[in-house]
Write a protein that holds these residues in place. Structure first.
Motif, short mmCIF file in Angstrom:
data_model
loop_
_atom_site.label_atom_id
_atom_site.label_comp_id
_atom_site.label_asym_id
_atom_site.label_seq_id
_atom_site.Cartn_x
_atom_site.Cartn_y
_atom_site.Cartn_z
N MET A 200 49.05 41.77 36.39
CA MET A 200 48.16 42.94 36.35
C MET A 200 47.02 42.75 37.35
O MET A 200 46.36 41.71 37.35
N THR A 201 46.81 43.74 38.21
CA THR A 201 45.75 43.66 39.21
C THR A 201 44.82 44.86 39.10
O THR A 201 45.19 45.92 38.58
N GLY A 202 43.61 44.68 39.61
CA GLY A 202 42.63 45.76 39.66
C GLY A 202 41.88 45.68 40.97
O GLY A 202 41.83 44.63 41.61
N ARG A 203 41.29 46.80 41.35
CA ARG A 203 40.50 46.84 42.59
C ARG A 203 39.03 46.72 42.23
O ARG A 203 38.49 47.55 41.48
N ILE A 204 38.40 45.70 42.78
CA ILE A 204 37.02 45.36 42.42
C ILE A 204 36.10 45.54 43.62
O ILE A 204 36.41 45.10 44.73
N HIS A 205 34.99 46.19 43.37
CA HIS A 205 33.99 46.38 44.42
C HIS A 205 33.17 45.11 44.64
O HIS A 205 32.98 44.66 45.77
N SER A 206 32.67 44.51 43.53
CA SER A 206 31.82 43.34 43.66
C SER A 206 31.62 42.67 42.31
O SER A 206 31.97 43.23 41.26
N PHE A 207 31.06 41.47 42.36
CA PHE A 207 30.71 40.70 41.18
C PHE A 207 29.21 40.41 41.18
O PHE A 207 28.61 40.24 42.25
N GLN A 208 28.63 40.35 40.00
CA GLN A 208 27.25 39.87 39.84
C GLN A 208 27.30 38.74 38.83
O GLN A 208 27.69 38.95 37.67
N SER A 209 26.93 37.56 39.26
CA SER A 209 27.16 36.38 38.42
C SER A 209 26.28 36.34 37.19
O SER A 209 26.72 35.92 36.12
N LEU A 210 25.03 36.79 37.28
CA LEU A 210 24.12 36.71 36.13
C LEU A 210 23.27 37.98 36.04
O LEU A 210 22.17 38.05 36.59
N GLY A 211 23.78 38.98 35.33
CA GLY A 211 23.04 40.22 35.12
C GLY A 211 22.25 40.14 33.84
O GLY A 211 22.74 39.67 32.81
N ALA A 212 21.01 40.63 33.88
CA ALA A 212 20.12 40.54 32.71
C ALA A 212 19.92 41.88 32.01
O ALA A 212 19.25 41.93 30.98
N VAL A 213 20.47 42.97 32.55
CA VAL A 213 20.24 44.30 31.96
C VAL A 213 21.56 45.03 31.70
O VAL A 213 21.59 46.26 31.64
#
Length: 239
Positions: free
Chosen positions: A1-14
């Motif tokens: 199973m695959t998905g298209r990803i724009h970006s990652f944020q490693s540590l989001g606080a909100v």
């Protein structure tokens, strides 16, 4: 199973409780007047990843978000890739990781798709943009009725719900609008939080880079004082 990803944020606080590993999926069916991420609209953009690719990335940060945080999938609109989200959340549950879906509540083809994702979702953060069908259609090109149908599924499956609403001067900053939004959200007994977010224009450079006009370029940003005043209209238990 695959998905298209724009970006990652490693540590989001909100992006949900605690610290979150945030995954921004590619593709969105809406065209909201104040959208901050026009670069996520194209469903064929981004980079393709497998579920295991993503889980491997997440596990590298597990010591940082720990048991009080988890993973949030956002967008774009995550429900456009509901099969990928359902498979990813199922794998994260196998690892004992809290899952959060940050969504406009639009994009799934039917109720079965919605339930497939919600069955492995620990929290839904729903962005309700306008409280009536006319304004919703005019300013997002989507349907409020689809949003309400999605929220009904969260209630039926008892998935905890946070509702967010962007306050845009001249459009959604009237006390009556906020009161209507609060009344709408409180129809759902799984509602745990209702949050007002100030309209900002940090996205202007993205529009300029893409060569498209930002519809809200002439609208002033919303002040924190206005947010504080309007928040008084929300029951204290939901703030």
């Amino acid at each position: 199973m695959t998905g298209r990803i724009h970006s990652f944020q490693s540590l989001g606080a909100v992006d949900g409780p605690g610290l979150r590993f945030v995954i921004f999926l590619q593709g969105c069916p809406l065209r909201c007047m104040y959208c901050h991420n026009p670069d996520t609209w194209n469903p064929k953009g981004g980079t393709e990843y497998t579920v295991e690719d993503v889980v491997a990335r997440v596990l590298r940060y597990r010591t940082y978000f720990g048991i009080d945080g988890g993973v949030t999938v956002s967008g774009g609109e995550a429900m456009l890739q509901w099969r990928f989200v359902a498979a990813l959340f199922a794998r994260l549950h196998e690892e004992g990781i809290h899952t959060c879906l940050d969504t406009s509540c639009i994009g799934a083809p039917n109720g079965e798709a919605i339930d497939a994702v919600l069955s492995v979702t620990d929290l839904v953060i729903a962005d309700i943009k306008f409280s009536n069908e006319k304004d919703y259609l005019s300013h997002t090109k989507g349907s409020l009725s689809a949003v309400l149908s999605f929220l009904s599924h969260t209630q039926a499956l008892s998935v905890p719900l946070w509702v967010r609403h962007v306050v845009v001067p001249g459009y959604t900053d009237a006390a009556d609008e906020v009161s209507s939004m609060a009344a709408l959200a409180q129809r759902y007994d799984n509602l745990r939080k209702l949050e007002l977010l100030p309209f900002r224009k940090l996205c202007v450079t993205k529009y300029e880079a893409m060569g498209i006009p930002f519809p809200c370029i002439d609208i002033p940003e919303c002040s924190e004082a206005v947010i504080k005043q309007l928040t008084e209209l929300i029951p204290e238990s939901l703030r």
